[in-house]
Design a protein around this motif. Structure first.
Motif, PDB file in Angstrom:
ATOM      1  N   GLN A  46      -8.503   1.824  -3.326  1.00  0.00           N
ATOM      2  CA  GLN A  46      -8.982   2.058  -1.968  1.00  0.00           C
ATOM      3  C   GLN A  46      -9.866   3.300  -1.912  1.00  0.00           C
ATOM      4  N   ARG A  54       0.851  -1.185   0.000  1.00  0.00           N
ATOM      5  CA  ARG A  54       0.000   0.000   0.000  1.00  0.00           C
ATOM      6  C   ARG A  54       0.895   1.246   0.000  1.00  0.00           C
ATOM      7  N   GLY A  72       0.162   5.834  -0.480  1.00  0.00           N
ATOM      8  CA  GLY A  72      -0.659   6.915  -0.994  1.00  0.00           C
ATOM      9  C   GLY A  72       0.127   7.818  -1.934  1.00  0.00           C
ATOM     10  N   GLY A 125     -11.240   5.817   0.777  1.00  0.00           N
ATOM     11  CA  GLY A 125     -10.965   6.210   2.150  1.00  0.00           C
ATOM     12  C   GLY A 125     -12.217   6.529   2.950  1.00  0.00           C
ATOM     13  N   GLU A 131      -5.117   4.724  -2.851  1.00  0.00           N
ATOM     14  CA  GLU A 131      -6.407   5.399  -2.682  1.00  0.00           C
ATOM     15  C   GLU A 131      -6.807   6.216  -3.900  1.00  0.00           C
ATOM     16  N   LYS A 137     -13.171   1.500   2.958  1.00  0.00           N
ATOM     17  CA  LYS A 137     -12.982   1.771   4.382  1.00  0.00           C
ATOM     18  C   LYS A 137     -14.275   2.300   4.999  1.00  0.00           C
TER      19      LYS A 137
END
Length: 341
Positions: free
Chosen positions: A175, A119, A121, A177, A157, A200
């Protein structure tokens, strides 16, 4: 209610659509799955007159496709790695991609430990407009290069729909958020793509709201959804969030979707990440997403909750013990299998 219909019965299907419209019932038809979703519809004698109907699944919750009355388990493949059902996956990496050295060192560690997902960002939603907001496309490129070199799958994300094409090009899992959990237009669009979505939980979201957010993606035709518990806000400032461990078995009771836990955001403190990772694993999570950094003190975002490499290796050894203990329960239908280590 979800109605499964027979193939190649277009005229009969149109008659069924006309009936639903006459009854003023909102519905959605998924051609790829040959199903009609009509939450307000009830079984009645008129329905039995439509020969095009193959099966009727009655579901009494606002969410339909996310319900375990529709499916018992969900799993899918991501570049040769299976996710979901009784499998346990670990996603790890820094909050933000900062430098080539940082992301390649992290990727090398994950490869050494047998972890398959990294992962990081590239575009970061930050509370303050003066905080580091990521490297943008350059971050995605570095993340992708590191993943290719060390045989990893990329999780990153998607902040805004304007970035969808760019993020899609580099990500294996997109992803969503906490702040975007109820960005319904974005969720609708993510329902049209053929890559998994990691959703999430919103920081204030109730469970039904979270599952309905997943329903937006599912009802668009994308069946590859992973839920992620990342902590919820409370009145107490002693911890960044409240890690809702109890929601893990609750989701297992309500839904077929895999659920992973984020003990980094759930605690906001590196000293508590391992404990919550172990607790989430024992509660039956399908995996973890953990923030790890070669030098957390120098991290440009979320430095307080990032574990260093030694801490992460210790965490993995503890989690592995728990997963193996669960798997040893040969009579347990909920025993997990650690397929990434």
């Amino acid at each position: 209610m979800i109605i499964s219909v027979k193939q190649n019965r277009e005229n009969e299907l149109n008659s069924l659509f006309q009936y639903l419209k006459k009854e003023s019932l909102h519905y959605r038809y998924l051609d790829g799955q040959q199903i009609i979703i009509a939450p307000k519809l009830s079984v009645n004698t008129e329905l039995s007159s439509f020969d095009v109907i193959e099966k009727i699944t009655e579901i009494d919750t606002p969410y339909q496709l996310a319900s375990n009355k529709w499916k018992k388990q969900t799993s899918f493949d991501i570049k040769g790695v299976s996710v979901g059902s009784q499998l346990f996956s670990i996603i790890a990496g820094p909050c933000s991609v900062e430098t080539e050295e940082q992301i390649f060192a992290t990727a090398e560690l994950l490869h050494k430990l047998g972890i398959k997902f990294i992962r990081g960002g590239a575009y970061k939603p930050r509370t303050s407009p003066y905080s580091f907001m990521g490297l943008g496309k350059k971050g995605l490129e570095l993340l992708s290069e590191a993943a290719k070199q060390y045989d990893l799958r990329v999780v990153t994300e998607i902040m805004d729909l304007s970035l969808l094409d760019e993020v899609y090009q580099y990500a294996d899992i997109l992803q969503v958020g906490s702040r975007n959990m109820q960005n319904f237009y974005m969720l609708n669009e993510l329902g049209k793509i053929d890559k998994p979505v990691l959703l999430k939980r919103g920081m204030h979201a109730k469970v039904t709201e979270w599952l309905l957010a997943a329903e937006y993606v599912l009802s668009g035709g994308n069946e590859k959804v992973i839920l992620c518990e990342r902590g919820i806000r409370s009145f107490d400032p002693a911890s960044r969030n409240v890690m809702d461990i109890g929601v893990i078995p609750l989701i297992k009771e309500l839904s077929h979707l895999p659920i992973i836990a984020d003990p980094s955001h759930g605690t906001g403190a590196a000293s508590r990440v391992e404990s919550m990772a172990m607790a989430s694993t024992a509660a039956g999570a399908n995996g973890l997403i953990v923030e790890v950094h070669p030098n957390p003190k120098q991290a440009l975002s979320d430095s307080a909750q990032a574990v260093n490499f030694n801490q992460f290796e210790h965490l993995i050894s503890k989690v592995k013990m728990i997963v193996n203990a669960l798997a040893a329960e040969t009579n347990s239908t909920s025993a997990l299998k650690l397929q990434t280590l």
